[in-house]
Structure formats: C-alpha cells, structure tokens
Design an enzyme around this catalytic site. Structure first.
Site, PDB file in Angstrom:
ATOM      1  N   GLU A   1      21.279 -15.193 -18.231  1.00 18.34           N
ATOM      2  CA  GLU A   1      21.288 -14.889 -19.672  1.00 18.34           C
ATOM      3  C   GLU A   1      20.274 -15.747 -20.412  1.00 18.34           C
ATOM      4  OE1 GLU A   1      22.885 -12.536 -21.213  1.00 18.34           O
ATOM      5  OE2 GLU A   1      24.509 -11.935 -19.885  1.00 18.34           O
TER       6      GLU A   1
ATOM      7  N   GLU B   1      21.807 -10.321 -27.396  1.00 21.40           N
ATOM      8  CA  GLU B   1      21.871 -10.935 -26.070  1.00 21.40           C
ATOM      9  C   GLU B   1      21.837 -12.462 -26.153  1.00 21.40           C
ATOM     10  OE1 GLU B   1      22.163 -10.075 -22.919  1.00 21.40           O
ATOM     11  OE2 GLU B   1      22.330  -7.909 -23.158  1.00 21.40           O
TER      12      GLU B   1
ATOM     13  N   HIS C   1      24.903 -14.609 -25.678  1.00 20.63           N
ATOM     14  CA  HIS C   1      25.571 -14.727 -24.368  1.00 20.63           C
ATOM     15  C   HIS C   1      25.282 -16.065 -23.690  1.00 20.63           C
ATOM     16  CE1 HIS C   1      25.518 -10.026 -24.138  1.00 20.63           C
ATOM     17  NE2 HIS C   1      26.257 -10.490 -25.121  1.00 20.63           N
TER      18      HIS C   1
ATOM     19  N   GLU D   1      22.281  -3.435 -17.222  1.00 20.10           N
ATOM     20  CA  GLU D   1      23.341  -3.689 -18.205  1.00 20.10           C
ATOM     21  C   GLU D   1      24.701  -3.310 -17.616  1.00 20.10           C
ATOM     22  OE1 GLU D   1      22.906  -5.353 -20.919  1.00 20.10           O
ATOM     23  OE2 GLU D   1      21.064  -4.811 -21.933  1.00 20.10           O
TER      24      GLU D   1
ATOM     25  N   GLU E   1      27.622  -5.860 -23.118  1.00 25.33           N
ATOM     26  CA  GLU E   1      26.782  -5.284 -22.048  1.00 25.33           C
ATOM     27  C   GLU E   1      27.081  -3.791 -21.881  1.00 25.33           C
ATOM     28  OE1 GLU E   1      24.606  -7.323 -21.394  1.00 25.33           O
ATOM     29  OE2 GLU E   1      25.309  -9.291 -20.713  1.00 25.33           O
TER      30      GLU E   1
HETATM   31 FE   LIG Z   1      22.575  -7.373 -21.170  1.00 21.00          FE
HETATM   32 FE   LIG Z   2      23.777 -10.509 -21.668  1.00 25.02          FE
END
Ligand SMILES: [Fe+2]
Ligand SMILES: [Fe+2]
Length: 326
Positions: A77, A112, A115, A165, A198
């Site tokens: 990530e 994102e 994360h 994803e 996701e």
């Molecule tokens: Fe993702």
């Molecule tokens: Fe992610």
C-alpha cells in the site's frame, strides 16, 4: 503503432464521460469517508497510553505469519507513488492535466493513501515490528518500481487493476478474519474497511473494461488474453529486505500468505472466473479470428490453472523476516 495509440486515446475519451457519471459511486465523498484516526488511539486524550497498551495486548496474539503478511500488505500500500505515476503514463490519461482521467487518478490515489497510512500507524503502535527494517523495504520498493507487463495501454492497465483490486480485497478481508480469530478486533475492523474500499475500486475498473468491451471487443479480448498469458504479477513482486537483492523477499511474503490461506493460487483462479463472468467473455460478439482464439484461451484457463493449483503443496519453509522482532 501510431494508429494503435490514437485508437486507445479515442476509446479513453469515449468512456471518460461514463466514468465521470459514476465517479461518486465508486469513490466516496472526502468529508464523510473513514479516516485512519477513526480507528487509532487519539494522542490528545488522557486515555492514549492505556489505549496503546490495549492495542499492544491484542497484537501479541497475532501469529508470526499474519504479522509478516500484514507488513507485506502495508509496504504494498505504501508504494502508492509507483501506482499513481504509472497511471498517469497510461495512454489518454495525462494529455489533459484538468481532464477526467487525471481527476480519477488523483481521487483514487487520495482514497488509497489512507490504507498505508492506517496500517503503518497500527504496526508502529503494535510493538511487534522492527520499523526501520520495514521502512527500508518500503523505500526500496518505491525506488525499484514494478514491471507488470501492461505498457502504457489503458486496456491492459485496467484489466490489471480490476484483477489487482479484487486480489487486495481478498487479502485484506482474510487478514481481517484471521485477526479476529487471533483476538485483535481493532485490526480486524481496520482491514475490513480497507477491504471494502478495494471492492469499490474493483467495481470501477471492471466497469471501465466492460465499457471498453462494448466499443472495441476484439482489442479488449486480445489485451485480456495477453495479460493472462503473462500472468498477473503482484505490485510488490520486487519486494526486498536490507542486504538482499531485488525481489528476494517477495516469495517469502507470498509463502506466508499461502500458508495462512490469505491469498492462494485458488483465489487467483476465482478472480479470473469472476472477470470472465462479469465481462461476459463467453458470449462476446463481434470478434475477429484472433479475438475468437483469445476468448477460447481465456475460457479454458481457469480449469487448467485449477489443476496446477491443486497439485501445488502448501509451502512449509519457515522464514525469518528482518521486519519482525524476536
Ligand atoms: Fe486498491
Ligand atoms: Fe489499497
């Protein structure tokens, strides 16, 4: 070659309006979506230290392999700069800085970014991790980049992101349920909310490809075949630790994930099946001869891969990661 690029740009321009219409469905409003601090101890409160103590007590129950997988997921990530810069290089994305595809890329990246932020802070507080070692791996992964075989082709890229994803959804979801089993409900919640992000992103990228299939089915089919022949590699396939060569840690990370059933060869097959179904591959029309062949290859692939997966043994080799204390 020139024609190829022009055609791709034209199709990207065509699906841009569909993407913009659906954007608020696939990406949530910034003011109300969850933030890492919703789950983490608040340092401005008097209960901060007792909350950390509690967090560390729960983290003690996590198995070694689970901590390893969680660190690998976190580093993956955290390598977000790689994914953002690569998306901007896709044909038809950065031609217009203020255009729809750049907007998508920025907003997707912004979601994102939460994360890695959340997982990194959790791991830091957990007391289970040699943070310096993890940070070195993160810096290496961003510096090393990745090689996923898509080139600048939007079709191949969105096929890759659709797959990826879905894979991260599976992985975070399974970590969530393992963490719960190991008694860490906070971590379980964290991975649960990440997994649902996701899943939304997967829906978006799948939708883009669905739209591409409507207007350019033969080329879309060839792109899908090409990506599956190359195999979908994980974005962290260059993962390494201090003193090791590029990619040398990656296999140990995936072995730990396989051992725990977090992400396995069977999951790869299941994701492929889902894409075949959602993109109506079996009933695709308007294909040329090479497109027909590509479709046949794709349709037969899940069963072939399943036979291979069933013969694979669960990797037993234990490995000592530099990331984990003790
Ligand atoms: Fe993702
Ligand atoms: Fe992610």
């Amino acid at each position: 070659m020139k024609f190829f690029e022009e055609k791709r740009k034209e199709v990207m321009g065509h699906i841009e309006k569909f993407m913009l219409e659906k954007m608020t469905e696939y990406l949530k409003p910034i003011d109300t979506i969850w933030q890492p601090s919703d789950f983490l101890p608040d340092a401005s409160r008097s209960t901060f230290f007792s909350e950390i103590k509690e967090l560390q007590e729960s983290a003690k129950g996590l198995s070694y392999d689970l901590v390893a997988v969680l660190i690998g997921d976190t580093i993956t990530e955290e390598a977000l700069p790689t994914y953002e810069s690569w998306l901007t290089m896709v044909e038809g994305v950065s031609d217009n800085e203020e255009g729809g595809w750049m907007k998508w890329t920025r907003h997707w990246t912004a979601e994102e970014n939460r994360h890695g932020d959340l997982l990194n802070k959790y791991l830091y507080l957990s007391g289970r991790v040699d943070m310096r070692m993890m940070e070195v791996s993160t810096q290496y992964l961003i510096a090393d980049g990745f090689d996923i075989g898509t080139g600048h082709d939007p079709y191949r890229n969105f096929i890759y992101t659709s797959f990826q994803e879905l894979a991260t959804n599976v992985s975070h979801r399974r970590v969530a349920s393992q963490a719960k089993k190991d008694g860490d409900t906070l971590l379980s919640k964290m991975c649960g909310v990440i997994a649902s992000d996701e899943a939304r992103h997967a829906k978006a990228y799948k939708y883009f490809i669905e739209k591409i299939f409507e207007v350019d089915p033969n080329e879309a089919m060839l792109a899908f075949e090409d990506m599956m022949r190359k195999k979908i590699v994980m974005p962290a396939h260059f993962l390494r630790e201090v003193g090791l060569k590029i990619g040398q840690t990656f296999g140990h990370f995936t072995d730990a994930a396989e051992r725990l059933g977090i992400y396995t060869a069977i999951d790869y097959v299941d994701i492929l099946r889902e894409l075949i179904e959602d993109w109506h591959i079996e009933s695709a029309v308007d294909l040329k001869e090479d497109g027909e062949k590509a479709r046949d290859y794709i349709i037969n692939l899940p069963n072939r891969l399943l036979r291979v997966a069933e013969r694979m043994k669960n990797p037993m080799l234990e490995y000592k990661f530099s990331w984990i204390h003790g």
